[in-house]
Write an enzyme that holds these catalytic residues in place. Structure first.
Site, short mmCIF file in Angstrom:
data_model
loop_
_atom_site.label_atom_id
_atom_site.label_comp_id
_atom_site.label_asym_id
_atom_site.label_seq_id
_atom_site.Cartn_x
_atom_site.Cartn_y
_atom_site.Cartn_z
N SER A 27 0.83 -1.21 0.00
CA SER A 27 0.00 0.00 0.00
C SER A 27 0.87 1.25 0.00
O SER A 27 1.69 1.44 0.90
CB SER A 27 -0.87 0.04 1.26
OG SER A 27 -1.64 -1.13 1.35
N HIS A 57 -4.56 -1.71 -4.01
CA HIS A 57 -3.66 -2.73 -4.55
C HIS A 57 -4.00 -2.94 -6.02
O HIS A 57 -5.07 -3.42 -6.34
CB HIS A 57 -3.83 -4.06 -3.82
CG HIS A 57 -3.45 -3.99 -2.39
ND1 HIS A 57 -2.16 -4.03 -1.96
CD2 HIS A 57 -4.21 -3.87 -1.28
CE1 HIS A 57 -2.15 -3.94 -0.65
NE2 HIS A 57 -3.38 -3.83 -0.20
N HIS A 79 -3.37 -11.72 -1.07
CA HIS A 79 -3.35 -11.84 0.39
C HIS A 79 -4.18 -13.04 0.82
O HIS A 79 -5.18 -13.37 0.18
CB HIS A 79 -3.97 -10.60 1.04
CG HIS A 79 -3.29 -9.32 0.70
ND1 HIS A 79 -3.61 -8.59 -0.42
CD2 HIS A 79 -2.30 -8.65 1.33
CE1 HIS A 79 -2.84 -7.51 -0.47
NE2 HIS A 79 -2.04 -7.52 0.58
N TYR A 81 -6.12 -12.99 3.29
CA TYR A 81 -7.44 -12.52 3.73
C TYR A 81 -8.43 -12.38 2.58
O TYR A 81 -9.62 -12.19 2.80
CB TYR A 81 -7.36 -11.22 4.53
CG TYR A 81 -6.80 -10.02 3.81
CD1 TYR A 81 -7.52 -9.36 2.82
CD2 TYR A 81 -5.55 -9.51 4.14
CE1 TYR A 81 -7.02 -8.26 2.17
CE2 TYR A 81 -5.03 -8.41 3.49
CZ TYR A 81 -5.77 -7.80 2.51
OH TYR A 81 -5.26 -6.71 1.87
N GLU A 82 -7.92 -12.48 1.34
CA GLU A 82 -8.83 -12.46 0.18
C GLU A 82 -9.38 -13.86 -0.09
O GLU A 82 -10.14 -14.04 -1.04
CB GLU A 82 -8.09 -11.97 -1.06
CG GLU A 82 -7.64 -10.52 -0.96
CD GLU A 82 -6.69 -10.15 -2.09
OE1 GLU A 82 -7.17 -9.77 -3.15
OE2 GLU A 82 -5.46 -10.27 -1.90
N ALA A 109 2.44 -2.16 4.42
CA ALA A 109 2.02 -1.31 5.53
C ALA A 109 1.97 -2.15 6.80
O ALA A 109 1.87 -3.38 6.74
CB ALA A 109 0.63 -0.74 5.24
N MET A 202 -0.59 -7.90 7.38
CA MET A 202 -1.31 -9.06 6.83
C MET A 202 -0.63 -9.67 5.60
O MET A 202 -1.28 -10.32 4.80
CB MET A 202 -2.75 -8.66 6.50
CG MET A 202 -3.53 -8.21 7.74
SD MET A 202 -5.19 -7.74 7.33
CE MET A 202 -5.71 -6.93 8.85
N SER A 203 0.66 -9.44 5.47
CA SER A 203 1.35 -10.04 4.31
C SER A 203 2.77 -10.43 4.72
O SER A 203 2.99 -10.89 5.84
CB SER A 203 1.35 -9.07 3.13
OG SER A 203 1.98 -7.87 3.48
N ASN A 226 -0.33 3.18 11.16
CA ASN A 226 -1.21 3.42 12.34
C ASN A 226 -0.58 2.79 13.57
O ASN A 226 0.26 1.89 13.46
CB ASN A 226 -2.59 2.80 12.10
CG ASN A 226 -2.51 1.32 11.82
OD1 ASN A 226 -2.22 0.91 10.69
ND2 ASN A 226 -2.73 0.52 12.84
N HIS A 234 -9.12 0.97 7.26
CA HIS A 234 -8.32 0.72 6.06
C HIS A 234 -8.03 2.00 5.29
O HIS A 234 -6.92 2.19 4.77
CB HIS A 234 -9.05 -0.31 5.18
CG HIS A 234 -8.27 -0.71 3.96
ND1 HIS A 234 -7.01 -1.29 4.04
CD2 HIS A 234 -8.54 -0.59 2.64
CE1 HIS A 234 -6.57 -1.52 2.81
NE2 HIS A 234 -7.48 -1.11 1.94
N1 HPA Z 1 -2.91 -4.51 11.68
C1 HPA Z 1 -2.77 -5.37 10.66
N2 HPA Z 1 -2.39 -5.02 9.45
C2 HPA Z 1 -2.15 -3.72 9.22
C3 HPA Z 1 -2.29 -2.76 10.23
C4 HPA Z 1 -2.69 -3.18 11.52
O1 HPA Z 1 -2.82 -2.37 12.46
N3 HPA Z 1 -1.96 -1.56 9.66
C5 HPA Z 1 -1.64 -1.80 8.36
N4 HPA Z 1 -1.76 -3.10 8.09
#
Ligand code: HPA
Length: 257
Positions: A27, A57, A79, A81-82, A109, A202-203, A226, A234
């Site tokens: 990202s 993405h 990913h 999660y997809e 990220a 998440m990757s 964050n 997101h």
């Molecule tokens: N958690 C999981 N994945 C992320 C986060 C998070 O806080 N920020 C960016 N990707």
């Protein structure tokens, strides 16, 4: 999704000599392509039979020159999660390694768990926690690969010197993989911090395991979008990543050339 062999045949049909270095753009990191001289682009639908769909993405392989250096870029990734298994999500890594990729720069990220890390900091990864891939490991069979040093020392040193040179705020730290697609609960975050993770995302980790098994040298670069313990969403993650795109471009250009 195509098999590894099907995708491999498509890659070699389009690309005579696959570049030694592949960068997976997470990202916000795709801006680096704006200043690149593009030689070839192949969409993921054509290459893998499916396209990456998450906002922020894209989904294409780009072969381009950055300041004269020929590099492969994955603009977007698959990913877990997809709905992909970690083995499916890492198809590109196996395919491109077979095509000739020797060095891999993984960007993504992350949320900061370490209270010393701030939004906007870069994280040069020193290690990863693989525990949460136990039920979905992308490696098959009794390979028992050594993962005592997953990230390449020379690449890490180059990342440190590049960040220092461009005055990019950075830390070194451990990344933990969280499957998603939900973000972590406060209790999850406390547990992940307790396990020793500095950042969560998440990757990266499935790709790391596959690339290590194929003896590819890896650099892991993450960007804190964050603070994990503060409520976030997101869109905020994408907005923070986009804000830092100038620094990301400097970092990648410095690293690659
Ligand atoms: N958690 C999981 N994945 C992320 C986060 C998070 O806080 N920020 C960016 N990707």
């Amino acid at each position: 999704m195509f098999t590894d062999q099907q995708s491999f045949e498509i890659v070699v049909k389009h690309i005579k000599k696959f570049p030694e270095t592949l960068v997976v753009l997470g990202s916000g990191w795709s801006k680096v392509l704006d200043g690149a001289k593009i030689e070839k682009e192949i969409g993921y639908k054509e290459l893998f039979g499916v396209s990456a769909t998450v906002p922020g993405h894209e989904g294409r392989l780009v072969i381009a020159k950055i300041k004269g250096k020929r590099v492969a870029f994955m603009a977007g990734r698959f990913h877990t999660y997809e709905g992909y298994t970690s083995r499916q999500a890492t198809t590109p890594i196996r395919v491109f390694a077979k095509a000739g990729m020797k060095k891999l720069v993984l960007t993504a990220a992350c949320g900061a768990l370490n209270e010393k890390f701030k939004v906007g900091d870069f994280v040069i990864l020193s290690d990863v926690i693989t525990l949460f891939l136990a039920l979905d490991n992308p490696l098959l069979g009794p390979t028992f690969i050594d993962v005592s040093e997953v990230f390449d020392k020379a690449l890490r040193e180059k990342a440190v010197s590049t960040a220092t040179k461009f005055k990019i705020p950075f830390h070194e730290g451990t990344y933990v993989y969280y499957h998603g697609p939900n973000f972590e609960t406060p209790a999850d975050k406390m547990a992940l911090r307790f396990l020793g993770a500095d950042v969560v995302g998440m990757s990266i980790v499935p790709e790391v395991l596959v690339a290590r098994s194929l003896k590819v040298d890896i650099l892991g670069l993450s960007f804190v979008t964050n603070l994990a313990f503060v409520k976030h969403d997101h869109l905020e993650v994408l907005a923070e990543a986009n804000k830092a795109s100038g620094k990301m471009v400097k970092m990648l250009t410095g690293l690659l050339t």
